[in-house]
Design an enzyme around this catalytic site. Structure first.
Site, PDB file in Angstrom:
ATOM      1  N   GLU A  22      -6.320  -7.785  -0.416  1.00  0.00           N
ATOM      2  CA  GLU A  22      -6.750  -7.770   0.987  1.00  0.00           C
ATOM      3  C   GLU A  22      -8.196  -7.328   1.088  1.00  0.00           C
ATOM      4  O   GLU A  22      -8.622  -6.392   0.410  1.00  0.00           O
ATOM      5  CB  GLU A  22      -5.963  -6.725   1.797  1.00  0.00           C
ATOM      6  N   GLU A  24       0.830  -1.213   0.000  1.00  0.00           N
ATOM      7  CA  GLU A  24       0.000   0.000   0.000  1.00  0.00           C
ATOM      8  C   GLU A  24       0.867   1.266   0.000  1.00  0.00           C
ATOM      9  O   GLU A  24       0.871   2.057   0.961  1.00  0.00           O
ATOM     10  CB  GLU A  24      -0.948   0.005   1.201  1.00  0.00           C
TER      11      GLU A  24
HETATM   12  C1  GAL Z   1      -4.151  -2.500   5.103  1.00  0.00           C
HETATM   13  C2  GAL Z   1      -2.726  -2.986   5.207  1.00  0.00           C
HETATM   14  C3  GAL Z   1      -2.599  -4.213   6.083  1.00  0.00           C
HETATM   15  C4  GAL Z   1      -3.407  -4.043   7.322  1.00  0.00           C
HETATM   16  C5  GAL Z   1      -4.840  -3.770   6.948  1.00  0.00           C
HETATM   17  C6  GAL Z   1      -5.769  -3.626   8.121  1.00  0.00           C
HETATM   18  O1  GAL Z   1      -4.202  -1.135   4.860  1.00  0.00           O
HETATM   19  O2  GAL Z   1      -2.197  -3.259   3.952  1.00  0.00           O
HETATM   20  O3  GAL Z   1      -1.237  -4.409   6.373  1.00  0.00           O
HETATM   21  O4  GAL Z   1      -2.882  -2.991   8.055  1.00  0.00           O
HETATM   22  O5  GAL Z   1      -4.894  -2.562   6.247  1.00  0.00           O
HETATM   23  O6  GAL Z   1      -7.080  -3.324   7.697  1.00  0.00           O
END
Ligand code: GAL
Length: 675
Positions: free
Chosen positions: A315, A158
């Protein structure tokens, strides 16, 4: 079953949808790793992202790497048939690094240095950071490049999530070099930045700083250029690592995870073009009434950034996150609806943050595939069920989503329209794009997002929400699309400034005036809560403007207030096409009604006949097979039009498909020819 086309991430089974998540074994003793692999197999997981935040453990000191523990993890995963998305680990420099290179820490707008102890504690322009990140990438690539488990590279994590805009001295120097490349000489910069205003004329490049805190309003073009520079600067960081990976491990695809649709700081059009395939992270946000529609916007944007190619959801969450004021848990069935909605919109895989819920650290209350309570839980059962569902619908791999409508979207316009000193702070960039996308979502009409200068030839209808800044090339592109027979809807405060943020003179909206057949002379923004009546019985809010038609016909007029009787919505025939202008913010119902008329007039049809709250999307594989996804986000049973076999249940449907409350069907369609 039709033959599956090749996927953009070719290193393992082409016939499977990808399923998995971020895996952080370094947070657990080695006994847990064996249990993890067994549970991954039970859930149908076939890929995990490893090493994302492992820099401190992979490199204990400047002159030493320690990859042994990761060797054991990767071997174990491989033995269990789980492929690896290996991170370059550059997202979070270790504390020893910040101590050794304090100048690499990021500095905010008022000059405060941000310290280590969180993550992403680095300035994107720091030479020390860049060198160390590239060296680590090279070492990882050399060490793991030949491992059979390696399926893809996950560069960083990110980009820009916490440190997109840095105002330190290294950033200042890099910004000046970027400006020299953009403008060549300082007079051209003075012209572009309009520095005749407020005594801002520059005589020497060294007088220029990043857009640091100023006593009064900062020069708007300086702010805009600083955002452009900052996006480019991080993209350079990505390119440096990617180039190493391409050189050392040719053929292994490389990506980094985006944060569409809500991330403002990176121009993802520029980024998308640099990926071997595009991946995205999306989390439901409690502030939205219908967060699944924001999810759909993110998915549609990601697919568009991928040029329509299949993409990977890197994710999302199985349930609550940890970073909102109130972290709402997902209700039963929501996990499945959310994940399959991404697949419906073109994802060839869904991954979670994260595999196992953490026991310590800032994210210990974030949900995971294996919750704190372990297996035999709502979340675990749904994770296992989803794994089975993804296997059942595997034949959708490689198929693409159809869309006849595009919403124009540009980060430059977003950055510019949310600066200060504009007619109304109530005009927010995502507002109209989101409102239009939501109206289409409700109607079952799928849309892409498109760059204003992009290829619009495949669309019947192009929507232009709040495109305050548009380049000459973008304006010509939209005009040519309409002249050639397309339909366009332009909303208020579009086409106002050029790429340097200079007003397009002669009447608003300068860039689109002749296409729209109007000439607007003064804005009448409305204070919050105030509405203006419209002649069709609806009302407008946020914005209105004093405008005359110049060839267009008035479709709806203002019905009260200072502009009463003047045009509010106009339609103009331009060349072979039609262009509408909407001068006010239509509330949701009125916007839906208006867009229903426009889509019907443009020959745009929904993926299926549906009812509000039931999402319908089609994927087609170009070889005669098509798949209708119907996702019921309501609490009542519903019916959509369609025929074929539900891949999830094996049930056949003719003409109508019943979708139980909260449920999902994926129909392999029969009797439908691809358009
Ligand atoms: C994303 C990130 C992850 C984790 C996740 C939590 O922004 O890539 O590492 O922090 O959020 O929601």
């Amino acid at each position: 079953m039709p033959a599956a086309p090749s996927t953009p991430w070719p290193r393992w089974d082409h016939h499977k949808l990808t399923y998995g998540g971020d895996y952080n074994p370094e947070q657990w003793p080695a006994e847990v790793w064996t249990e993890d692999v067994r549970l991954m197999q039970e859930a149908g997981v076939n890929l995990v992202s490893v090493g994302i935040f492992s820099w401190a453990l992979l490199q204990p000191a400047a002159d030493r790497y320690e990859f042994g523990w990761l060797d054991r993890v990767v071997d174990l995963l491989h033995g269990g048939g789980i492929a690896v998305d290996l991170a370059t680990a550059s997202a979070s420099p270790p504390p020893w690094f910040s101590r050794l290179h304090p100048e690499s820490l990021p500095v905010d707008r008022v000059g405060t240095t941000l310290r280590s102890g969180g993550r992403q504690a680095f300035c994107p322009s720091s030479a020390a950071y860049r060198d160390a990140a590239v060296a680590l990438t090279e070492a990882l690539a050399a060490h793991f490049g030949a491992h059979p488990a390696l399926a893809m590279w996950h560069v960083h994590n990110e980009y820009g999530c916490h440190n997109a805009l840095c105002y330190c001295d290294a950033s200042a120097g890099a910004f000046r070099r970027w400006l020299q490349r953009r403008y060549g000489d300082i007079d051209t910069l003075n012209q572009a930045w309009g520095t005749a205003f407020w005594s801002q004329h520059y005589y020497d490049w060294d007088e220029i700083a990043p857009a640091r805190a100023t006593a009064s309003f900062t020069n708007p073009t300086q702010l805009l250029d600083f955002r452009r520079f900052s996006s480019d600067e991080l993209l350079d960081c990505y390119r440096a690592e990617r180039d190493v990976l391409h050189r050392v491990t040719p053929g292994v695809p490389v990506t980094t995870n985006f944060m569409a649709p809500n991330f403002k700081d990176l121009d993802y059009w520029a980024w998308g073009a640099e990926m071997d395939f595009v991946s995205n992270d999306h989390y439901l946000r409690g502030q939205f009434d219908q967060p699944h529609v924001d999810l759909a916007l993110g998915a549609d944007m990601t697919r568009s950034l991928a040029g329509g190619a299949p993409w990977l959801l890197m994710e999302h969450s199985t349930s609550a996150v940890n970073w909102q004021p109130v972290n709402v848990a997902k209700v039963p069935g929501q996990l499945r609806r959310n994940s399959l909605s991404h697949v419906a919109r073109g994802a060839d895989g869904v991954m979670y943050f994260q595999w196992r819920a953490a026991k310590a650290g800032a994210e210990k209350f974030h949900s995971a595939m294996v919750p704190h309570a372990g297996t035999g839980t709502k979340v675990w059962d749904e994770v296992v069920e989803l794994g089975r569902n993804l296997e059942a619908i595997a034949e959708v791999v490689g198929s693409r989503v159809e869309a006849d409508v595009a919403i124009l979207f540009d980060w430059n316009a977003w950055w510019a329209v949310e600066e200060s000193c504009l007619p109304s702070a109530e005009v927010r960039y995502l507002d109209q794009a989101r409102a239009m996308h939501t109206a289409l979502w409700q109607a079952g009409v799928t849309c892409d997002l498109a760059h204003p200068e992009g290829d619009l030839s495949g669309y019947r209808l192009v929507l232009v929400p709040t495109l305050y800044l548009v380049t000459d090339a973008g304006a010509v592109n939209v005009e040519a699309f309409v002249a050639g027979g397309g339909a366009a809807v332009v909303t208020y405060f579009s086409g106002i400034v050029d790429q340097d943020e200079h007003i397009r003179l002669g009447g608003y909206p300068g860039a689109f005036r002749s296409m729209l057949g109007v000439r607007s002379e003064e804005f009448f923004p409305l204070v919050p809560g105030k509405q203006v009546a419209l002649s069709d019985g609806t009302s407008g809010e946020v914005w209105s403007e004093l405008m005359a038609t110049d060839g267009a016909e008035t479709v709806v007029a203002y019905a009260d207030g200072p502009l009463s009787g003047g045009p509010a919505i106009t339609r103009n025939s331009h060349g072979e096409g039609t262009a509408w202008y909407v001068t006010t913010r239509l509330p949701a119902a009125a916007l839906s009604g208006f867009l229903a008329q426009v889509t019907a007039a443009s020959g745009v049809v929904p993926a299926a006949d549906t009812v509000p709250g039931v999402e319908v999307v089609r994927r087609s594989n170009g070889a005669g097979a098509s798949y209708l996804f119907a996702i019921n986000h309501t609490g009542s049973a519903a019916t959509v039009s369609g025929s074929g076999t539900d891949l999830l249940t094996g049930e056949d449907h003719v003409g109508q498909v019943a979708v139980a409350a909260g449920s999902v069907v994926v129909i392999r369609e029969s009797g439908r020819r691809e358009s």
